[in-house]
Design a protein around this motif. Structure first.
Motif, PDB file in Angstrom:
ATOM      1  N   GLY A  13      38.816  50.647  32.386  1.00 35.14           N
ATOM      2  CA  GLY A  13      38.859  49.832  33.603  1.00 35.14           C
ATOM      3  C   GLY A  13      38.900  48.340  33.327  1.00 35.14           C
ATOM      4  O   GLY A  13      38.822  47.892  32.186  1.00 35.14           O
ATOM      5  N   MET A  14      39.058  47.586  34.428  1.00 36.44           N
ATOM      6  CA  MET A  14      39.101  46.117  34.358  1.00 36.44           C
ATOM      7  C   MET A  14      37.933  45.629  35.228  1.00 36.44           C
ATOM      8  O   MET A  14      37.723  46.142  36.322  1.00 36.44           O
ATOM      9  N   HIS A  15      37.222  44.639  34.724  1.00 32.92           N
ATOM     10  CA  HIS A  15      35.955  44.274  35.364  1.00 32.92           C
ATOM     11  C   HIS A  15      35.864  42.768  35.537  1.00 32.92           C
ATOM     12  O   HIS A  15      36.280  42.016  34.652  1.00 32.92           O
ATOM     13  N   ILE A  16      35.263  42.345  36.653  1.00 32.77           N
ATOM     14  CA  ILE A  16      35.007  40.911  36.832  1.00 32.77           C
ATOM     15  C   ILE A  16      33.678  40.757  37.576  1.00 32.77           C
ATOM     16  O   ILE A  16      33.340  41.583  38.433  1.00 32.77           O
ATOM     17  N   SER A  17      32.932  39.730  37.220  1.00 33.29           N
ATOM     18  CA  SER A  17      31.616  39.544  37.847  1.00 33.29           C
ATOM     19  C   SER A  17      31.799  38.999  39.266  1.00 33.29           C
ATOM     20  O   SER A  17      32.751  38.280  39.552  1.00 33.29           O
ATOM     21  N   ALA A  18      30.825  39.324  40.122  1.00 34.19           N
ATOM     22  CA  ALA A  18      30.882  38.837  41.505  1.00 34.19           C
ATOM     23  C   ALA A  18      30.453  37.374  41.571  1.00 34.19           C
ATOM     24  O   ALA A  18      30.977  36.601  42.354  1.00 34.19           O
ATOM     25  N   GLY A  19      29.480  37.003  40.749  1.00 32.84           N
ATOM     26  CA  GLY A  19      28.920  35.652  40.841  1.00 32.84           C
ATOM     27  C   GLY A  19      29.374  34.769  39.693  1.00 32.84           C
ATOM     28  O   GLY A  19      30.233  35.151  38.899  1.00 32.84           O
ATOM     29  N   VAL A  20      28.782  33.562  39.653  1.00 32.45           N
ATOM     30  CA  VAL A  20      29.123  32.635  38.578  1.00 32.45           C
ATOM     31  C   VAL A  20      28.043  32.662  37.496  1.00 32.45           C
ATOM     32  O   VAL A  20      26.885  32.928  37.806  1.00 32.45           O
ATOM     33  N   PRO A  21      28.350  32.351  36.248  1.00 27.04           N
ATOM     34  CA  PRO A  21      29.688  32.098  35.744  1.00 27.04           C
ATOM     35  C   PRO A  21      30.541  33.364  35.795  1.00 27.04           C
ATOM     36  O   PRO A  21      30.047  34.460  35.544  1.00 27.04           O
ATOM     37  N   THR A  22      31.820  33.195  36.108  1.00 30.26           N
ATOM     38  CA  THR A  22      32.713  34.339  36.169  1.00 30.26           C
ATOM     39  C   THR A  22      32.873  34.922  34.774  1.00 30.26           C
ATOM     40  O   THR A  22      33.088  34.192  33.814  1.00 30.26           O
ATOM     41  N   LEU A  23      32.759  36.252  34.685  1.00 32.24           N
ATOM     42  CA  LEU A  23      33.046  36.936  33.412  1.00 32.24           C
ATOM     43  C   LEU A  23      34.040  38.042  33.708  1.00 32.24           C
ATOM     44  O   LEU A  23      33.886  38.764  34.701  1.00 32.24           O
ATOM     45  N   SER A  24      35.032  38.164  32.850  1.00 33.78           N
ATOM     46  CA  SER A  24      36.087  39.131  33.094  1.00 33.78           C
ATOM     47  C   SER A  24      36.284  39.964  31.822  1.00 33.78           C
ATOM     48  O   SER A  24      36.261  39.417  30.713  1.00 33.78           O
ATOM     49  N   PHE A  25      36.466  41.270  31.994  1.00 33.23           N
ATOM     50  CA  PHE A  25      36.615  42.162  30.840  1.00 33.23           C
ATOM     51  C   PHE A  25      37.811  43.081  31.026  1.00 33.23           C
ATOM     52  O   PHE A  25      38.030  43.588  32.135  1.00 33.23           O
ATOM     53  N   ARG A  26      38.576  43.286  29.977  1.00 33.62           N
ATOM     54  CA  ARG A  26      39.565  44.360  29.945  1.00 33.62           C
ATOM     55  C   ARG A  26      39.802  44.712  28.474  1.00 33.62           C
ATOM     56  O   ARG A  26      39.326  43.998  27.580  1.00 33.62           O
ATOM     57  N   THR A  27      40.517  45.790  28.246  1.00 32.78           N
ATOM     58  CA  THR A  27      40.922  46.109  26.877  1.00 32.78           C
ATOM     59  C   THR A  27      42.432  45.889  26.784  1.00 32.78           C
ATOM     60  O   THR A  27      43.120  45.784  27.793  1.00 32.78           O
TER      61      THR A  27
END
Ligand SMILES: Cc1cc2nc3c(=O)[nH]c(=O)nc-3n(C[C@H](O)[C@H](O)[C@H](O)COP(=O)(O)OP(=O)(O)OC[C@H]3O[C@@H](n4cnc5c(N)ncnc54)[C@H](O)[C@@H]3O)c2cc1C
Length: 502
Positions: free
Chosen positions: A263-277
């Motif tokens: 999956g692809m993931h992103i945080s709701a709040g700050v600091p924004t963090l985004s994850f994918r492979t």
């Protein structure tokens, strides 16, 4: 450092690009900018039989698109609750539908043109690890469900840390953006489109019912012009510099022996963090992004790449950083892109910008709207993004910030005395100093070689700030970037800085 996507020089090897425009000519459509938006427009138009010419200042997709995360999704952070409250349910539903259609449009292009670009359907998640943020995820869940979309609230995502909750959009996608764009370039050229790299457009003027684009000392006459330069390089009319700011984010790609999540993931709040492979040498690696800040505002390695590397080490102790990169995107004051006529006084000149870090789908949306305009077709989603809208300011705080920043950089900071002297600047660092009451930007390289520039942005005259992470001069007003030697790197400026011999 190059991004993961731009690290493979062979991707464009067999594509017949023209390096450098060297003559005047006429074409049906002149597309200025070869990122995902410009090339998607050129792809659709050549397919319809238009004679299309693309002008690109540097290399294909070497700016925002070549440095993106490459998630193709209609889940643009927590957005639908905001859209419903600000513009009503029909508006929010149309925004969701058109972005969902864009995912399928991209998939259809890939299938039809047999583009090998690691496209993969994936679920997309906005997650939180904080109890007090869960209410925002629940609100978004309600807003999206009320639009009739089948999303899901979950408490587990596969990420290597505990979350409190996440909102899942199913059947979203990811790809290798540069392989995709190489595929589009091949199709454009096969259909007789021309792509000129190292060709900077410096002006566009109306001549009767045609346009003349000026680039590399030559003139290109066309019936239609598409400004696909990310941030429009023409200031008047349009006035986009009063309606948008740029935000920079950072990415690292790391190798680990540990099994990675799906999956692809992103945080709701700050600091924004985004994850994918992603795939690198046929092996799955991990991308972590985020730590965004307003472009041109000072930041440090520790607060950007350093933080991303700490996260990688914490959850994947064996991780090894393969690539580090950063880029920026344009964000409008009402968080909606500008798509359509560049200005009401310039018919047949079009723009797509302000994709707010979700330009993989939004560039496809924009290209479809503009192609429909050129073909005289009605596009039912056009009203969402009207580029000549009159009340573009929803984000009053950011509007105030922009005014303060512009006043400071255009006026007040220019009057302040710099607090560094020439001797205090260390090697491999830069700063503004004062020489005979004039501001001078100095960079001393690792060996003490000195580069001196006039630190005034060639776009609208703001005082630049030194970026010690990338060794560049950045504009805090509109986000232009120049290399330490004054070479222009990023829009909206296109001219280099004046330099001084020392
Ligand atoms: C860190 C980061 C991560 C992101 N991740 C995602 C993601 O996962 N999913 C998603 O949907 N979106 C994402 N985005 C947003 C997305 O990358 C952008 O919205 C998109 O790439 C913009 O494409 P573009 O074609 O408008 O601009 P660009 O790719 O910047 O293309 C514009 C081109 O115009 C050229 N140009 C500029 N001026 C001139 C001139 N005067 N003459 C000729 N050429 C010129 C430039 O050189 C450039 O190549 C991300 C953005 C950032 C900052």
């Amino acid at each position: 450092m190059n991004s993961l996507w731009l690290s493979d020089n062979n991707i464009f090897k067999n594509i017949d690009l023209n390096n450098n425009l060297d003559k005047d000519f006429s074409t049906d459509v002149c597309v200025i900018g070869a990122g995902i938006f410009g090339l998607t427009c050129a792809y659709y138009l050549t397919k319809l039989g238009f004679d299309v010419t693309v002008l690109e200042k540097s290399d294909i997709a070497s700016k925002a698109t070549g440095n993106t995360t490459g998630k193709i999704t209609s889940q643009h952070g927590l957005f639908y609750d905001y859209l419903t409250n600000s513009y009503g349910q029909k508006f929010a539903k149309d925004y969701l539908d058109v972005n969902e259609e864009a995912i399928e449009n991209i998939k259809n292009i890939i299938d039809e043109e047999k583009i090998n670009c690691d496209f993969k359907y994936q679920n997309s998640y906005v997650y939180t690890t904080k109890k007090d943020e869960l209410k925002f995820i629940k609100k978004e869940y309600n807003a999206v469900s009320d639009l009739g979309y089948n999303c899901e609230l979950v408490t587990k995502t596969g990420l290597p840390f505990n979350i409190v909750g996440a909102l899942c959009f199913k059947k979203q996608a990811e790809f290798h953006p540069i392989k995709y764009l190489a595929g589009l370039c091949k199709c454009i050229i096969e259909r007789n489109g021309k792509i000129y790299t190292n060709t900077t457009a410096v002006d566009v003027k109306m001549e009767d019912s045609d346009y003349i684009t000026y680039a590399n000392g030559h003139e290109i006459k066309s019936k239609y012009v598409i400004i696909a330069t990310h941030y429009p390089f023409i200031n008047f009319p349009g006035f986009y510099f009063t309606k948008m700011y740029q935000s920079t984010s950072y990415l690292i790609a790391v190798d680990t022996k540990k099994t990675l999540f799906k999956g692809m993931h992103i945080s709701a709040g700050v600091p924004t963090l985004s994850f994918r492979t992603a795939l690198y040498n046929n092996k799955e690696i991990l991308l972590i992004g985020g730590m965004d800040h307003k472009t041109g505002h000072p930041s440090s390695y520790k607060d950007t790449y350093g933080k991303l590397e700490d996260i990688a080490k914490k959850y994947y102790p064996d991780s090894n950083v393969l690539f580090r990169w950063n880029t920026r995107d344009c964000i409008s004051l009402d968080k909606l892109p500008y798509i359509g006529h560049f200005s009401s006084s310039m018919p047949n000149m079009f723009v797509g910008t302000g994709f707010k870090k979700w330009g993989m789908t939004l560039s496809n949306v924009a290209a479809n709207i503009i192609v429909d305009k050129i073909c005289g077709n009605l596009n039912k989603y056009e009203y969402l993004f009207k580029s000549t809208r009159l009340k573009p300011i929803k984000n009053h705080d950011e509007f105030k910030n922009m005014l303060v920043q512009s006043t400071n950089s255009l006026l007040l900071n220019k009057l302040k005395r710099p607090n560094m002297s020439f001797d205090e600047i260390e090697n491999n660092s830069g700063s503004i100093i004062e020489v005979n009451n004039e501001k001078v930007g100095i960079y001393k390289d690792k060996n003490g070689k000195i580069y001196a520039v006039n630190p005034i942005c060639t776009h609208l005259g703001c005082l630049l700030s030194w970026n010690d992470i990338d060794k560049t001069w950045d504009c805090p007003c509109h986000g232009s970037r120049f290399n330490f030697d004054g070479t222009n790197l990023y829009d909206p400026a296109f001219k280099n800085l004046d330099t001084y011999d020392l």
